[in-house]
Design an enzyme around this catalytic site. Structure first.
Site, PDB file in Angstrom:
ATOM      1  N   CYS A  48       0.888  -1.169   0.000  1.00 40.47           N
ATOM      2  CA  CYS A  48       0.000   0.000   0.000  1.00 40.47           C
ATOM      3  C   CYS A  48       0.914   1.203   0.000  1.00 40.47           C
ATOM      4  O   CYS A  48       1.478   1.550   1.032  1.00 40.47           O
ATOM      5  CB  CYS A  48      -0.912  -0.001   1.228  1.00 40.47           C
ATOM      6  SG  CYS A  48      -1.868   1.527   1.383  1.00 40.47           S
ATOM      7  N   CYS A  97      -0.697   4.277   2.293  1.00 36.73           N
ATOM      8  CA  CYS A  97      -0.768   4.211   3.763  1.00 36.73           C
ATOM      9  C   CYS A  97      -0.332   2.823   4.194  1.00 36.73           C
ATOM     10  O   CYS A  97       0.853   2.505   4.058  1.00 36.73           O
ATOM     11  CB  CYS A  97      -2.135   4.631   4.297  1.00 36.73           C
ATOM     12  SG  CYS A  97      -3.580   3.925   3.468  1.00 36.73           S
ATOM     13  N   SER A  98      -1.246   1.998   4.700  1.00 35.11           N
ATOM     14  CA  SER A  98      -0.833   0.670   5.169  1.00 35.11           C
ATOM     15  C   SER A  98      -1.958  -0.343   5.021  1.00 35.11           C
ATOM     16  O   SER A  98      -2.121  -1.224   5.849  1.00 35.11           O
ATOM     17  CB  SER A  98      -0.393   0.741   6.630  1.00 35.11           C
ATOM     18  OG  SER A  98      -1.483   1.170   7.438  1.00 35.11           O
ATOM     19  N   CYS A  99      -2.771  -0.204   3.964  1.00 34.38           N
ATOM     20  CA  CYS A  99      -3.921  -1.086   3.767  1.00 34.38           C
ATOM     21  C   CYS A  99      -3.472  -2.541   3.728  1.00 34.38           C
ATOM     22  O   CYS A  99      -2.490  -2.876   3.060  1.00 34.38           O
ATOM     23  CB  CYS A  99      -4.644  -0.715   2.476  1.00 34.38           C
ATOM     24  SG  CYS A  99      -5.345   0.947   2.548  1.00 34.38           S
TER      25      CYS A  99
END
Lengths: 209, 184
Positions: free
Chosen positions: A113, A116-118
């Site tokens: 991602c 962000c940090s999906c």
């Protein structure tokens, strides 16, 4: 305070006997939200326990082992991963729209991602620190083969690499290749070979000892 | 921190898009030199103030100084049902999809100042539609208080050589909403 943050979501350089300024800021925020009556400390404990002991990569490993042993399930996973995974009981936040990516001898899938940090929580739990860090997020789309080498995975030059940037609410689960010589193993034994990284695409399934 | 924000989010009522947008709202120099964890904390502090749940002074001191909003915090017994509730970001489409699998598209070379999920490295590049996911909540609207404004969502495949130049041979995929795309 029961939530010292040592098991979740903070940088390694925050660890140590002294609390860093960042850790202090988080503690201040927690105290404030509890004092103001917005957060129940007992619920915090349950939430932390949920993602430490109940929702994690062993869930995803069950999905992979089932896909390796049940061709009908594998087909279902290709057609509608959300429902196929739900049939094993893995549903909820950040797993609303699932897609399964099957590695083959000719192609390797890897998930990132960049924004962000999906990450697919119901099957993998919460992401490791490196997954949320800028170097992985930027380099995975630029030079995935080099990143994979740093994870100890060297792919043949002619193997196609497909990188999936999770920019929306679709979440990706890599189905690693089933290791050779595992024909006689049970589903449980197979699940034990499936690592977290192999389901992100930064690793391969373990070869039985 | 993760648990804290998940729980206070139940009271704050903000969307995941507004949350991501708040995390990105740091000064650019600070954003790029700080950890993901700091982005998250910044987002939390921003949302609490914006939604009137806490003041700047309260956040700095960690002590309540103003009356709380009347709210019932999520009880421990509701955590598991909440995290395992089946949700969906798909909505009723308001128009037919402009593209179908196999179509050649180009990402628009746009530079919105607010929240967007079109990565900068994929602006102005040619790709191919490989999946159609239905109409999904549009973050560019939802993060900025303009409602869900659903648009068609596609998975688009790009050749890394086209994106980065040089001899890159891998394929890059991203999930992109229709307003980010134009026909090629």
């Amino acid at each position: 305070m029961p939530h010292d943050g040592h098991h979740h979501d903070h940088d390694h350089d925050d660890e140590g006997s002294e609390l860093s300024p960042l850790a202090l800021r988080v503690k201040a925020l927690e105290s404030l939200l509890v004092e103001k009556g917005y957060v129940d400390p007992a619920a915090l404990d349950v939430m932390i326990d949920t993602y430490e002991t109940k929702i994690g990569p062993r869930n995803g490993a069950r999905v992979v082992a089932r896909a390796w042993t049940d061709p009908d399930f594998a087909q279902w996973l290709k057609r509608d991963a959300t429902e196929a995974i739900a049939s094993l009981g893995y549903v909820g936040r950040q797993g609303e729209h699932m897609v399964a990516l099957f590695n083959t001898p000719a192609l390797h899938n890897m998930v990132v991602c960049t924004l962000c940090s999906c990450y697919p929580w119901p099957v993998l739990g919460l992401p490791p620190v490196w997954y949320k860090a800028m170097p992985y997020r930027s380099r995975a789309v630029i030079e995935p083969r080099e990143v994979l080498k740093e994870f100890g995975v060297t792919l043949p030059e002619d193997k196609e690499v497909r990188v999936w940037d999770s920019t929306a609410e679709v979440r990706y689960l890599v189905i690693p290749e089933r290791p050779e010589g595992t024909g006689s193993l049970s589903e449980d034994q197979l699940a034990a070979l499936v690592t977290r990284d192999s389901m992100i695409g930064t690793g391969l399934a373990k070869v039985p000892a | 921190m993760f648990a804290l924000m998940n729980l206070v989010g139940d009271i704050g009522g903000w969307s995941i898009d507004e949350d991501r947008s708040a995390c990105e709202s740091m000064a650019p120099g600070d954003y790029i030199t700080s950890s993901y964890y700091e982005h998250w904390l910044h987002g939390a502090e921003t949302l609490l103030q914006k939604h009137g749940l806490a003041t700047r002074d309260e956040i700095a001191s960690g002590r309540a100084a103003t009356p709380s909003r009347a709210a019932t915090p999520t009880p421990a017994s509701s955590v598991w049902p909440a995290v395992t509730a089946r949700g969906s970001y798909q909505r009723q489409a308001r128009a037919p999809a402009l593209f179908e699998v196999g179509d050649a598209v180009r990402t628009r070379n746009i530079h919105p100042t607010g929240h967007t999920r079109l990565p900068r490295y994929l602006r102005g590049h040619a790709g191919e539609i490989i999946a159609v996911h239905g109409a999904h909540v549009f973050p560019d609207s939802n993060a900025n208080g303009r409602g869900e404004d659903p648009h068609w969502l596609y998975t688009v495949r790009f050749n890394a050589g086209e994106v980065w130049g040089g001899g890159s041979s891998h394929l890059i995929h991203a999930d992109l909403w229709e307003p980010y795309l134009e026909s090629l």
